[in-house]
Design a protein around this motif. Sequence first.
Motif, mmCIF file in Angstrom:
data_model
loop_
_atom_site.group_PDB
_atom_site.id
_atom_site.type_symbol
_atom_site.label_atom_id
_atom_site.label_comp_id
_atom_site.label_asym_id
_atom_site.label_seq_id
_atom_site.Cartn_x
_atom_site.Cartn_y
_atom_site.Cartn_z
ATOM 1 N N TYR A 96 -6.127 -3.567 -2.953
ATOM 2 C CA TYR A 96 -5.940 -2.116 -3.142
ATOM 3 C C TYR A 96 -4.697 -1.839 -3.982
ATOM 4 O O TYR A 96 -4.718 -1.020 -4.915
ATOM 5 C CB TYR A 96 -5.826 -1.468 -1.771
ATOM 6 C CG TYR A 96 -5.428 -0.013 -1.767
ATOM 7 C CD1 TYR A 96 -6.282 0.963 -2.271
ATOM 8 C CD2 TYR A 96 -4.197 0.383 -1.234
ATOM 9 C CE1 TYR A 96 -5.919 2.308 -2.252
ATOM 10 C CE2 TYR A 96 -3.828 1.723 -1.210
ATOM 11 C CZ TYR A 96 -4.683 2.680 -1.727
ATOM 12 O OH TYR A 96 -4.327 4.002 -1.707
ATOM 13 N N PRO A 143 -8.221 -0.837 4.794
ATOM 14 C CA PRO A 143 -7.864 -1.367 3.465
ATOM 15 C C PRO A 143 -9.062 -1.842 2.655
ATOM 16 O O PRO A 143 -9.080 -1.711 1.431
ATOM 17 C CB PRO A 143 -6.921 -2.524 3.813
ATOM 18 C CG PRO A 143 -6.303 -2.122 5.106
ATOM 19 C CD PRO A 143 -7.393 -1.426 5.856
ATOM 20 N N MET A 161 0.830 -1.210 0.000
ATOM 21 C CA MET A 161 0.000 0.000 0.000
ATOM 22 C C MET A 161 0.862 1.256 0.000
ATOM 23 O O MET A 161 0.542 2.249 -0.667
ATOM 24 C CB MET A 161 -0.929 0.012 1.218
ATOM 25 C CG MET A 161 -2.070 -0.981 1.146
ATOM 26 S SD MET A 161 -3.507 -0.465 2.127
ATOM 27 C CE MET A 161 -2.792 -0.260 3.742
ATOM 28 N N MET A 171 -5.324 -5.329 1.425
ATOM 29 C CA MET A 171 -4.202 -4.459 1.071
ATOM 30 C C MET A 171 -3.660 -4.787 -0.314
ATOM 31 O O MET A 171 -3.373 -3.889 -1.110
ATOM 32 C CB MET A 171 -3.105 -4.595 2.119
ATOM 33 C CG MET A 171 -3.463 -4.016 3.467
ATOM 34 S SD MET A 171 -2.218 -4.387 4.722
ATOM 35 C CE MET A 171 -2.897 -3.528 6.141
#
Length: 839
Positions: free
Chosen positions: A749, A825, A683, A746
Amino acid sequence: MKHVSLLLNSIASRKLIYGGLLLVAITGCSPEKASEQQTSAAAPAPATQGQYQVATAEISNANDFSLQQEPVYFSFYDLGIDSNDAAKLAVLVGDQVQASQSVDTDGDGALDGLLFVSDFAPAERKNFVISTDPAIVKPALKKQTQAEISIKEGGEWNGKVYEGGTFKNVDSVNPPPQYTDHSYWIRYEGPGIESDKVAYRIYLDWRNGFDIFGKKVSDVVLQNVGLDGYESYHHNADWGVDVLKVGKSLGMGGFGFWNGKSVELVSQTDSRSATITNNGDIYSGFRINYNGWQVNNQKLDMTAHFAMNAGSRLVKVNLSKTERLPNMAIGLVKHPGTSLLQGNQETSGYAWTYVASWGKQSLSGENDHLGMAIIFRRDDRAQQTEDETSYVSVMKDKGGQLEYYFLAAWEHELDGVKTEAEFKAYLDREVLRLTKEPRVRFESTLSAEAKKKPLTADVALNWTKALADSELDRKTLNYHYQGWDENRRRPSKFEYDVVGLQIMALQALNEVSPDARYVDAAEKVTGSFIADDGHIHTFEPELFSIDLTKPGDVVMVLEQRTGEEKYRKAVDFLRENLKRHPRTSGGAFWHRSTYPNQLWLDGVYMGMPFLAQYAALYETGEQQHESFKEAVHEFVIAREQLRNPDTGLYYHAWDESKKAPWANKETGQASQYWLRGLGWYAMALVDVLDYLPESETELRKTMIDITQELAADLVRYQDAETGTWWQILDKPGAIANYRESSGSAMFTYFYAKAVNKGYLPESYRDVAIKAYQGLINEFVTVHKDGKISMTDQCLVAGLGFGRDGSYDYYMTERIFSNDAKGNGPFIFAGVEMYKLLKQ
């Protein structure tokens, strides 16, 4: 299908049972409610499907030893049903009906969930179906637990003694003012509870003593104990005998207040009462209310709930106080000649451990051995001490709540424990069983129906808003300064998870779906920590914890949004503190002063997006360039020190000094590839790139190169079945390992944002979509009230202070739901997926 750990062992710490599973607040239940509890025994049954199927669950033993009558609990809230359906519920493995019971775990007088028990071989995985099919035959189960209270009626009081009359079982009792010890009014002087292994009683008077009835039989026996007065159960009988001399001690797992020198028992109260909350075949319990306890120069009310499962010696105790009380004490009577035993103290703070005694301390004979123990989470204890009568564990106050177990093992019980070595081995196994709960992948029919819509941009946004809104209603706004951190059970602090990560995620959601509640949350929560002069409440600058920098991201948003000087002063202070932050010889930020010379993947995310954003907003020229270089360098040195070129994965942490117990003595690296650790790093990569201008060509190239390398490596570890990732990345399917949601979110993303920004080619679009669909399918529970929960989140993991960094360590950390480290997240991933699918 989602995975949650919804076990009775942890009921007191949850009400949405890790899906929310909240703290137990103990009140009562009538015998009519208890009589409504249904039970069932293993028996052939027809297959169940269609309209009758409530949920399915895949449950696996997380230990390398077998489990007998392991209790598993699902709340009606998670099952997506009302308590009206309780009597219809049955649990099947194939065509075999499992022993089950609808239970009232919080003692509020209403059934709240379904408990069932099942045996598991080491590491065994079973598939269960929960059904309301009326064709399923549920034969009666032998009664293995009991809770009872019995008082005399038909006689009269003569001073403090009740004369004449006969005993009658009741569902609750409120003793009159004259009632005290040896009043001959309550049979065996208080409420009792038992399993097929052992029985206990608690004196409902000033002594508040906890006593043991050793049993020689597996039948329930309390209904026959003490019918002729107090004397008979002190003599050996066919069923067993009273085996403990309590005196003025804590007895068997009792509680009181530690005044610094001795334990003050729960003696001075305005009144006390007891209520049966459950009296079923496989689960029973009762509640005691202590009203007006005078102690420590204060007066408070306290409630204690006691519960037992079939096949177990353990009593689960949940204490709830109306006022905080430091130095709550729990413990055991201290008899001469006994050995004090202690469980592992070098373990995770959330892991269970014990204090126990063993020896010839039974009342039943001169040579009878008796073992007693209390089991508690390691971090809940402040100190171990003793007074004249008791071995004492002084406990921390965590918001007026405490959960623990007590147990006794008498050598003459059926298959009794005969030696100290056997007793210690039994305790070590019990704390492992409690710590490494069975892994549960669970899907309710309600959830499955809600997930049938094809994934579109709007569907992704709806899931994202559903979790954000559910959490705003549940607890997000409680994390303000002087508020309460519900998951950690402590006052809220200026920390990375809710105050930083989750509030920042709400701001990202507001950009694609404006909502005043998301905007307001930033000021109500994060902003509340900033004083008018810019001072940051609860921030400890000399701790040099890189984690504590993360909320600065939100503070910068507030400064840009409001222009208020206090926010600028606060972010300037955080930036100056980073300049003083200790570093490794190569320039990597220490994780904090108590972890010297250590670079953790977590810290890259906690500090570098802040550093890059601050530089982009408030610095110019060479100063800005140097800050950007410093931020990017953190990724470079993390890659150099933590990446294994053979796997492409990054170890959780690195100790330059190689002195940490978890560190490899040659490389300084930790031994495991922890999913969320690498998730933080992933991230951070795409977030820092947001602030590097196109003019920083070399720095951007470095970051994009690492991004592309990591993306190619991570996809090789994506779970083919679900699209998610495992808690320890390179050990899918290993015993106790599980698909973990926060790290999976995470990575989702990371992929979605990198594709959206052009850092990754369009070929990764399908990877992102598969990952996001996996998040929804595997980790989302839909509730009947419209809220949703995100499950299977590793609550916390770290290194040092009892955390040895081994594979087994990561398997002992608690599995939770609706924690900010997963919620944030999830929201970020949903926002990026919305953008991806809109293209």
